[in-house]
Design a protein around this motif. Structure first.
Motif, PDB file in Angstrom:
ATOM      1  N   ALA A  21      10.955 -16.470  -8.055  1.00 58.85           N
ATOM      2  CA  ALA A  21      11.710 -16.232  -7.053  1.00 58.85           C
ATOM      3  C   ALA A  21      11.988 -15.483  -7.752  1.00 58.85           C
ATOM      4  O   ALA A  21      12.406 -14.680  -5.967  1.00 58.85           O
ATOM      5  CB  ALA A  21      12.764 -17.731  -6.998  1.00 58.85           C
ATOM      6  N   LEU A  22      13.273 -14.739  -8.392  1.00 62.59           N
ATOM      7  CA  LEU A  22      13.257 -13.721  -9.026  1.00 62.59           C
ATOM      8  C   LEU A  22      12.320 -12.606  -9.058  1.00 62.59           C
ATOM      9  O   LEU A  22      12.032 -11.954  -7.330  1.00 62.59           O
ATOM     10  CB  LEU A  22      14.054 -13.690 -10.453  1.00 62.59           C
ATOM     11  N   TYR A  23      10.990 -12.696  -8.599  1.00 63.26           N
ATOM     12  CA  TYR A  23       9.598 -11.972  -8.478  1.00 63.26           C
ATOM     13  C   TYR A  23       9.194 -11.545  -7.364  1.00 63.26           C
ATOM     14  O   TYR A  23       9.065 -10.167  -6.891  1.00 63.26           O
ATOM     15  CB  TYR A  23       9.055 -12.431  -9.709  1.00 63.26           C
ATOM     16  N   ALA A  24       9.366 -12.774  -6.577  1.00 68.20           N
ATOM     17  CA  ALA A  24       9.114 -12.166  -4.658  1.00 68.20           C
ATOM     18  C   ALA A  24      10.215 -12.095  -4.492  1.00 68.20           C
ATOM     19  O   ALA A  24       9.790 -10.974  -3.580  1.00 68.20           O
ATOM     20  CB  ALA A  24       9.369 -14.242  -4.111  1.00 68.20           C
ATOM     21  N   LYS A  35      10.206  -3.045   5.786  1.00 65.51           N
ATOM     22  CA  LYS A  35      11.144  -2.922   6.593  1.00 65.51           C
ATOM     23  C   LYS A  35      10.487  -3.372   7.585  1.00 65.51           C
ATOM     24  O   LYS A  35      10.913  -3.659   8.944  1.00 65.51           O
ATOM     25  CB  LYS A  35      12.180  -2.212   6.221  1.00 65.51           C
ATOM     26  N   ASP A  36       9.153  -2.750   7.524  1.00 64.08           N
ATOM     27  CA  ASP A  36       8.924  -2.822   9.299  1.00 64.08           C
ATOM     28  C   ASP A  36       7.954  -3.729   9.878  1.00 64.08           C
ATOM     29  O   ASP A  36       6.737  -3.840  10.622  1.00 64.08           O
ATOM     30  CB  ASP A  36       7.253  -0.980   9.618  1.00 64.08           C
ATOM     31  N   GLN A  37       7.628  -4.693   8.841  1.00 64.27           N
ATOM     32  CA  GLN A  37       7.222  -5.688   8.670  1.00 64.27           C
ATOM     33  C   GLN A  37       7.590  -6.890   9.475  1.00 64.27           C
ATOM     34  O   GLN A  37       9.077  -7.136   8.761  1.00 64.27           O
ATOM     35  CB  GLN A  37       6.268  -6.527   8.093  1.00 64.27           C
ATOM     36  N   PRO A  38       7.388  -8.138   9.902  1.00 61.38           N
ATOM     37  CA  PRO A  38       8.277  -9.451  10.363  1.00 61.38           C
ATOM     38  C   PRO A  38       8.709  -9.677   9.467  1.00 61.38           C
ATOM     39  O   PRO A  38       8.233  -9.619   8.203  1.00 61.38           O
ATOM     40  CB  PRO A  38       7.365  -9.840  11.445  1.00 61.38           C
ATOM     41  N   ARG A  42       7.400 -11.544   5.976  1.00 66.10           N
ATOM     42  CA  ARG A  42       7.498 -11.337   4.262  1.00 66.10           C
ATOM     43  C   ARG A  42       7.820 -11.703   3.832  1.00 66.10           C
ATOM     44  O   ARG A  42       7.304 -12.161   2.260  1.00 66.10           O
ATOM     45  CB  ARG A  42       8.489 -10.301   5.075  1.00 66.10           C
ATOM     46  N   LEU A  43       8.718 -13.515   4.450  1.00 70.27           N
ATOM     47  CA  LEU A  43       8.620 -14.492   3.609  1.00 70.27           C
ATOM     48  C   LEU A  43       7.436 -15.158   3.116  1.00 70.27           C
ATOM     49  O   LEU A  43       7.384 -15.678   2.572  1.00 70.27           O
ATOM     50  CB  LEU A  43       9.212 -15.330   4.579  1.00 70.27           C
ATOM     51  N   GLY A  44       6.068 -15.317   3.896  1.00 72.39           N
ATOM     52  CA  GLY A  44       5.067 -15.869   3.708  1.00 72.39           C
ATOM     53  C   GLY A  44       4.651 -15.339   2.144  1.00 72.39           C
ATOM     54  O   GLY A  44       4.409 -15.951   1.782  1.00 72.39           O
ATOM     55  N   LEU A  45       4.493 -13.638   2.042  1.00 70.91           N
ATOM     56  CA  LEU A  45       3.744 -12.965   1.455  1.00 70.91           C
ATOM     57  C   LEU A  45       4.984 -13.411   0.034  1.00 70.91           C
ATOM     58  O   LEU A  45       4.622 -13.647  -1.084  1.00 70.91           O
ATOM     59  CB  LEU A  45       4.221 -11.870   1.420  1.00 70.91           C
ATOM     60  N   ALA A  46       6.295 -14.152   0.061  1.00 77.77           N
ATOM     61  CA  ALA A  46       7.149 -13.989  -1.119  1.00 77.77           C
ATOM     62  C   ALA A  46       6.899 -15.002  -1.400  1.00 77.77           C
ATOM     63  O   ALA A  46       7.356 -16.025  -2.616  1.00 77.77           O
ATOM     64  CB  ALA A  46       8.376 -13.950  -0.176  1.00 77.77           C
ATOM     65  N   GLU A 688      -2.442 -13.190  -1.244  1.00 77.89           N
ATOM     66  CA  GLU A 688      -1.197 -12.155  -0.861  1.00 77.89           C
ATOM     67  C   GLU A 688      -1.866  -9.916  -0.803  1.00 77.89           C
ATOM     68  O   GLU A 688      -1.420  -9.568   0.052  1.00 77.89           O
ATOM     69  CB  GLU A 688      -0.263 -12.350  -1.923  1.00 77.89           C
ATOM     70  N   TRP A 689      -2.811 -10.139  -1.634  1.00 80.94           N
ATOM     71  CA  TRP A 689      -2.882  -9.017  -1.193  1.00 80.94           C
ATOM     72  C   TRP A 689      -3.890  -8.865  -0.009  1.00 80.94           C
ATOM     73  O   TRP A 689      -3.460  -7.837   0.563  1.00 80.94           O
ATOM     74  CB  TRP A 689      -4.102  -8.624  -2.318  1.00 80.94           C
ATOM     75  N   ALA A 690      -5.041  -9.387   0.576  1.00 78.52           N
ATOM     76  CA  ALA A 690      -5.127 -10.073   2.323  1.00 78.52           C
ATOM     77  C   ALA A 690      -4.298  -9.147   2.902  1.00 78.52           C
ATOM     78  O   ALA A 690      -4.880  -8.557   3.775  1.00 78.52           O
ATOM     79  CB  ALA A 690      -6.405 -10.795   2.371  1.00 78.52           C
ATOM     80  N   ILE A 691      -3.674  -9.746   3.363  1.00 80.29           N
ATOM     81  CA  ILE A 691      -2.832  -9.825   4.434  1.00 80.29           C
ATOM     82  C   ILE A 691      -1.569  -8.487   4.489  1.00 80.29           C
ATOM     83  O   ILE A 691      -1.404  -7.843   5.384  1.00 80.29           O
ATOM     84  CB  ILE A 691      -1.406 -10.544   4.142  1.00 80.29           C
ATOM     85  N   ARG A 692      -1.312  -8.017   3.417  1.00 77.62           N
ATOM     86  CA  ARG A 692      -1.029  -7.323   3.220  1.00 77.62           C
ATOM     87  C   ARG A 692      -1.570  -5.196   3.513  1.00 77.62           C
ATOM     88  O   ARG A 692      -1.345  -5.045   4.643  1.00 77.62           O
ATOM     89  CB  ARG A 692      -0.343  -6.780   1.350  1.00 77.62           C
ATOM     90  N   ARG A 693      -3.144  -6.124   2.994  1.00 77.32           N
ATOM     91  CA  ARG A 693      -3.916  -4.895   3.671  1.00 77.32           C
ATOM     92  C   ARG A 693      -4.152  -4.999   4.908  1.00 77.32           C
ATOM     93  O   ARG A 693      -4.472  -3.851   6.092  1.00 77.32           O
ATOM     94  CB  ARG A 693      -4.881  -4.884   3.196  1.00 77.32           C
TER      95      ARG A 693
END
Length: 698
Positions: A21-24, A35-38, A42-46, A688-693
């Motif tokens: 949890a701390l890392y996420a 901050k530019d993302q919904p 951000r919650l899903g990536l966390a 996670e990497w694919a979504i961010r990219r």
């Protein structure tokens, strides 16, 4: 059932979740992160990062997965069937019917049990043998073999089909097998005593010597044949047929008749001799097969041909002959140089008395002795040509000075070790009458080992009196005096026998005449006579010129039966030697020839062996169902007959002790061994990497 255990306290899991949890949170939920993302992205990536980091942390705690495995083991039912000749003969035309019933029994039991079929006779082996060709029956070994194989398993029952006759091993009723399962006996054969006359046993020596007379004892047995008359005959069997040697009438005077007859036979020829002992068939006899037995006797021609060749008549010649003829292994011939016409190569050992002499040089004979490696003994008296004598041997050099002679006695030399001398001979011989030696110098050679030294008067000299050794591959001996006949007479005068003199001459000749086997290719058999159910095994050795064992070249073997049929084999290499198992061969006499080639040389080795019949199964043909009943009672089973085989599966199922056994086993595996967990971690991080990219958030 599966459960998970940890090598650390369970609350460490909370630390793993907190770490994830701390890392996420630091990566995605801190102010200004993506901050530019919904917020949902951000919650899903966390969540993906939380799951991946938490799972990695949990794996670092080395969790263990514990599983309980359950195994149900069916009871083992052993079906053991007697495969001996006696059972095959007893079944007769009913053999196929019995085999069908036995197969149906196996099928009926296999539904609820694990069926293990075995055959027994000479030994125990898996599977069902339908040939019924075993020459012996060992029931005790069959039970012991079953116990050793299944003592630690869920053995439900043993079904034993036999006629109860055993002719090998111990009584199965008293054998300690440790069997802890019920034994059901299926009784085969006929218990009714039949009218029968048989050769029960033949006792004989396996080895006799050529020319000897030997004894064979024949046990004759008759059942329910009171008043019958027969003839017992002994034949010698060869390739050309059989020759009658002896015959005697046999009168059976009771229904339980037993008698032992003895025959004295001659051994006229060397080699393995085949004999047949046969009883004439009587009226109404049920089993004429056991009226005959064949035996094989190895007749050894161990006699060595010894020649005593003298320059002229002399009492020593008779003394040597009389000392040697008492040994049945020696054939002694005496001759004189002036009329000797035989081939020297025909003899295994030669005594040369006063030779070479001035009259008889015997050059060709000495050349043959050396070329053929024939051992010989010189008796050097006053008639010897010493210049020629010294050329013929290097054990002792004699320098004769004139025609004078000395009277010499012998005393024992120190350090002689070629053979042993008895204490009686050692103490008595120095007191024997003097021999006559020429006057001169006696110089020992490097090849000679002195046994006796000369005592002249009361002076002990270092002159050899009797020396022996090996020179250029030929064993030789030198007696540097004549007159040994006086030793023989003196021995009798002192002891009323010639034992000490005969011992001395016998030990000398034995040492000198024993030849070393210097053949570079040899084949060995463990014995010359094999049973018909025994495999014939050969061992072979090949030596190079330095007598070092080698087996680089191929070695072949041809075995030929008396009738002309031959079998070809190739030796197998074993270490630095050769080995060959020729398997089981038919009854008869065989010759074999082994061949190989090495270094441009061809080597051959010939030999003989014989295969004798095993007839134990024909001696006892009355089934012993009583023994089978006692055997079943001992192990808590019962006796059945072939007609009752069909109901046997239900009998076994009804027993409370014949039940499946359930085994539970705890299996523990580290979670790190499950590769799919690492795949899951890669999937989470990869997603996670694919979504961010894809969203352009790097």
């Amino acid at each position: 059932m599966d459960n998970i255990s940890f090598q650390y306290p369970a609350w460490y899991l909370l630390l793993c979740l907190a770490c994830g949890a701390l890392y996420a949170a630091l990566l995605y939920l801190r102010p200004g992160a993506l901050k530019d993302q919904p917020a949902r992205l951000r919650l899903g990536l966390a969540v993906l990062r939380f799951l991946a980091v938490s799972l990695i942390a949990v794996l670092l705690l080395e969790p263990l997965l514990r599983r309980i495995a359950t195994e149900v083991q069916k009871p083992v039912i052993v079906l053991a069937r007697d495969a001996s000749e006696s059972v095959g003969n007893a079944l007769g035309d009913e053999k196929s019917s019995f085999l069908e019933r036995w197969e149906r029994l196996a099928e009926g039991l296999s539904e609820d049990f694990e069926v293990k079929p075995y055959s027994f006779g000479e030994g125990v082996r898996p599977g069902l043998d339908t040939a019924f060709s075993d020459k012996e029956t060992d029931i005790a070994e069959a039970l012991a073999g079953i116990y050793s194989l299944y003592s630690g398993q869920n053995l439900g029952a043993v079904v034993l089909a036999s006629d109860g006759i055993y002719n090998k091993g111990s009584n199965p009723l008293y054998a300690v097998s440790g069997l802890n399962a019920p034994l059901y006996s299926v009784a085969l054969g006929d218990t009714t005593p039949q009218r029968d006359l048989l050769v029960k046993r033949v006792f004989h020596n396996r080895i006799v010597y050529l020319g000897d007379r030997f004894s064979i004892q024949v046990d004759v047995l008759a059942e329910n044949a009171n008043g019958a008359r027969s003839t017992l005959r002994v034949y010698q069997v060869s390739e050309g047929g059989q020759r009658l040697l002896k015959e005697e009438a046999v009168v059976v005077n009771s229904n339980r008749f037993f008698e032992t007859r003895e025959f004295i036979l001659d051994a006229p020829a060397a080699g393995v001799q085949r004999y047949r002992v046969e009883l004439a068939r009587i009226e109404g006899e049920s089993n004429p097969v056991n009226n005959r037995q064949e035996i094989f006797i190895d007749v050894l021609d161990a006699r060595q041909k010894i020649l005593v060749l003298a320059n002229a008549p002399h009492p020593d010649v008779t003394a040597f002959k009389q000392a040697l003829v008492g040994n049945k292994n020696y054939e002694v011939t005496t001759a004189y140089a002036n009329d000797f016409s035989e081939r020297i190569e025909a003899f295994d050992f030669v005594v040369l008395h006063n030779l070479p002499s001035a009259r008889f040089d015997l050059g060709p004979i000495f050349q043959s002795l050396q070329e053929k490696s024939i051992p010989h003994l010189f008796v050097a008296g006053s008639q010897v040509n010493f210049s020629r004598f010294n050329e013929r041997q290097g054990l002792v050099s004699i320098n004769n000075r004139g025609g004078s002679v000395n009277q010499v006695q012998g005393y024992w030399a120190d350090g002689f070790g070629l053979f042993k001398i008895s204490d009686e001979l050692r103490s008595a011989l120095p007191g024997f009458s003097p021999l006559t030696a020429v006057f001169g110098e006696f110089t020992p050679g490097a090849a000679g080992a002195p046994l006796l030294l000369q005592r002249i008067g009361k002076i002990d000299t270092d002159y050899p009196l009797l020396a022996m050794g090996e020179e250029n591959g030929v064993k030789k001996g030198v007696l540097c005096a004549e007159g040994v006949w006086k030793w023989r007479l003196f021995d009798y005068l002192q002891h009323q026998n010639h034992d000490l003199f005969d011992e001395l001459i016998g030990k000398m000749v034995q040492y000198l005449s024993v030849k070393d086997d210097k053949r570079r290719f040899r084949v060995n058999l463990p014995e010359n006579i094999f049973d018909e159910n025994e495999p014939v095994a050969f061992d072979a050795e090949l030596y190079n010129r330095s007598f070092e064992l080698i087996n680089e070249p191929e070695a072949a073997l041809t075995v030929e039966e008396e009738g002309g049929k031959s079998y070809d084999f190739t030796f197998n290499r074993s270490g630095s030697t050769y080995r060959l198992n020729a398997g089981v061969l038919p009854v008869g006499n065989y010759n074999f020839l082994a061949t190989t080639s090495f270094g441009g040389e061809r080597f051959e080795y010939q030999g003989r062996f014989s295969i004798q019949p095993v007839q134990l199964e024909s001696f006892e043909t009355t089934a012993d169902h009583g023994a089978l009943a006692l055997l079943s009672e001992k192990y808590g089973g019962e006796l059945l007959y072939p007609d009752g085989i069909a109901g046997l599966p239900e009998k076994i199922r009804s027993r409370e002790t014949v039940k499946p056994v359930i085994y539970e086993t705890a299996l523990t595996h580290p979670a790190l061994n499950f590769k799919w967990l690492f795949g899951l971690i890669l999937l989470l991080l990869g997603a996670e990497w694919a979504i961010r990219r894809y969203k352009g958030a790097y």
